[in-house]
Design an enzyme around this catalytic site. Structure first.
Site, PDB file in Angstrom:
ATOM      1  N   HIS A  43     -10.990  73.669  23.445  1.00 22.05           N
ATOM      2  CA  HIS A  43     -10.594  74.746  24.365  1.00 22.05           C
ATOM      3  C   HIS A  43     -11.552  74.725  25.553  1.00 22.05           C
ATOM      4  O   HIS A  43     -12.527  75.483  25.594  1.00 22.05           O
ATOM      5  CB  HIS A  43     -10.644  76.092  23.648  1.00 22.05           C
ATOM      6  CG  HIS A  43     -10.061  77.221  24.438  1.00 22.05           C
ATOM      7  ND1 HIS A  43      -9.355  78.254  23.856  1.00 22.05           N
ATOM      8  CD2 HIS A  43     -10.085  77.516  25.764  1.00 22.05           C
ATOM      9  CE1 HIS A  43      -8.974  79.118  24.782  1.00 22.05           C
ATOM     10  NE2 HIS A  43      -9.419  78.678  25.960  1.00 22.05           N
ATOM     11  N   GLU A  70      -6.290  73.622  23.999  1.00 24.75           N
ATOM     12  CA  GLU A  70      -6.014  75.026  24.283  1.00 24.75           C
ATOM     13  C   GLU A  70      -6.600  75.390  25.639  1.00 24.75           C
ATOM     14  O   GLU A  70      -7.585  74.810  26.076  1.00 24.75           O
ATOM     15  CB  GLU A  70      -6.677  75.934  23.235  1.00 24.75           C
ATOM     16  CG  GLU A  70      -6.191  75.770  21.832  1.00 24.75           C
ATOM     17  CD  GLU A  70      -6.900  76.723  20.886  1.00 24.75           C
ATOM     18  OE1 GLU A  70      -6.427  76.852  19.751  1.00 24.75           O
ATOM     19  OE2 GLU A  70      -7.923  77.331  21.275  1.00 24.75           O
ATOM     20  N   HIS A 191      -7.788  82.075  14.661  1.00 24.85           N
ATOM     21  CA  HIS A 191      -8.813  83.017  15.112  1.00 24.85           C
ATOM     22  C   HIS A 191      -9.334  83.827  13.924  1.00 24.85           C
ATOM     23  O   HIS A 191      -8.629  84.656  13.359  1.00 24.85           O
ATOM     24  CB  HIS A 191      -8.338  83.971  16.212  1.00 24.85           C
ATOM     25  CG  HIS A 191      -9.461  84.391  17.110  1.00 24.85           C
ATOM     26  ND1 HIS A 191      -9.792  83.723  18.273  1.00 24.85           N
ATOM     27  CD2 HIS A 191     -10.366  85.382  16.997  1.00 24.85           C
ATOM     28  CE1 HIS A 191     -10.826  84.301  18.852  1.00 24.85           C
ATOM     29  NE2 HIS A 191     -11.202  85.310  18.095  1.00 24.85           N
TER      30      HIS A 191
END
Length: 239
Positions: A43, A70, A191
């Site tokens: 990410h 991401e 998450h």
């Protein structure tokens, strides 16, 4: 079985804290694959505080499993990075500038036209698209109109409530997953999933294709070792 994609951002954070190349991000990614991970997630953020843009190019050239990038698709630099590397999957996250970590999903109703347009850009390049959403049936239904291939359910709410009442904690995710299935969407999640709450989530949520786990897994690896930790996470998913 649900696939495990290891997010290696924290390895990059540790490397960047001292400069140089220790720990070696590329070697860590290859080791994760060798130890059984079915994907690698990164990410990158504009300040490159963990994953650097060059890391994406370096990783793309060697990763043999699924590569998932991401990030905030409202940043042109991110769009260009993804198109240049053509990962197996891009996950679109509505991060604000300077955000420490992702903390909410897309409002797929309010941003529906924007998502349609940007998703088409990536799909035209042959990249599978997933968008980050909260476990809200309305947001899942609207996501299905954007052209996305998958959604990724934001699971911090589940992780926070798990120890108090795991049935109540997982219930919105089960409902959202059912809506996704009915709409023909693939389902990812991520998450704050960890060794304590992952097995229950994977057993309860139908159609779960992939989980992306970074912070908890890397923290566990400090105590348990990377190979052992990955094997432990895979066993949670095997159920």
């Amino acid at each position: 079985m649900t696939k495990l994609s290891v997010n290696i951002n924290k390895i990059a954070t540790l490397r960047n804290s001292r400069g140089g190349n220790n720990p070696d991000l590329v070697k860590t990614a290859l080791d994760c694959e060798r130890f059984g991970a079915q994907g690698i997630t990164v990410h990158p953020r504009p300040d490159e505080r963990h994953i650097r843009y060059q890391d994406v190019y370096d990783l793309k050239s060697v990763i043999a499993t699924e590569f998932n990038i991401e990030g905030n698709c409202q940043e042109k630099k991110f769009i260009d990075l993804v198109l240049a590397n053509k990962p197996a999957q891009v996950t679109l996250v509505p991060d604000a500038e300077g955000q420490i970590t992702s903390n909410h999903g897309w409002n797929t109703i309010q941003h529906q036209q924007y998502l349609k347009d940007i998703i088409a850009v990536f799909k035209d390049a042959g990249i599978r698209v997933s968008i980050f959403v909260d476990p809200d049936p309305r947001m899942v239904e609207a996501a299905a109109t954007t052209g996305t291939d998958r959604i990724e359910l934001y699971t911090e709410g589940y992780a926070t409530a798990y120890l108090k009442n795991r049935e109540a904690a997982v219930s919105p995710y089960v409902e959202a997953a059912k809506v996704a299935q009915e709409a023909g969407l693939g389902l990812n999640a991520g998450h704050d999933l960890d060794l304590h709450n992952l097995r229950y989530f994977a057993r309860q949520v139908p159609g779960l294709l992939e989980v992306s786990i970074g912070h908890a897994l890397i923290c566990d690896a400090l105590y348990l070792g990377l190979e052992n930790t990955i094997q432990m996470y895979l066993r949670q998913l095997a159920g």
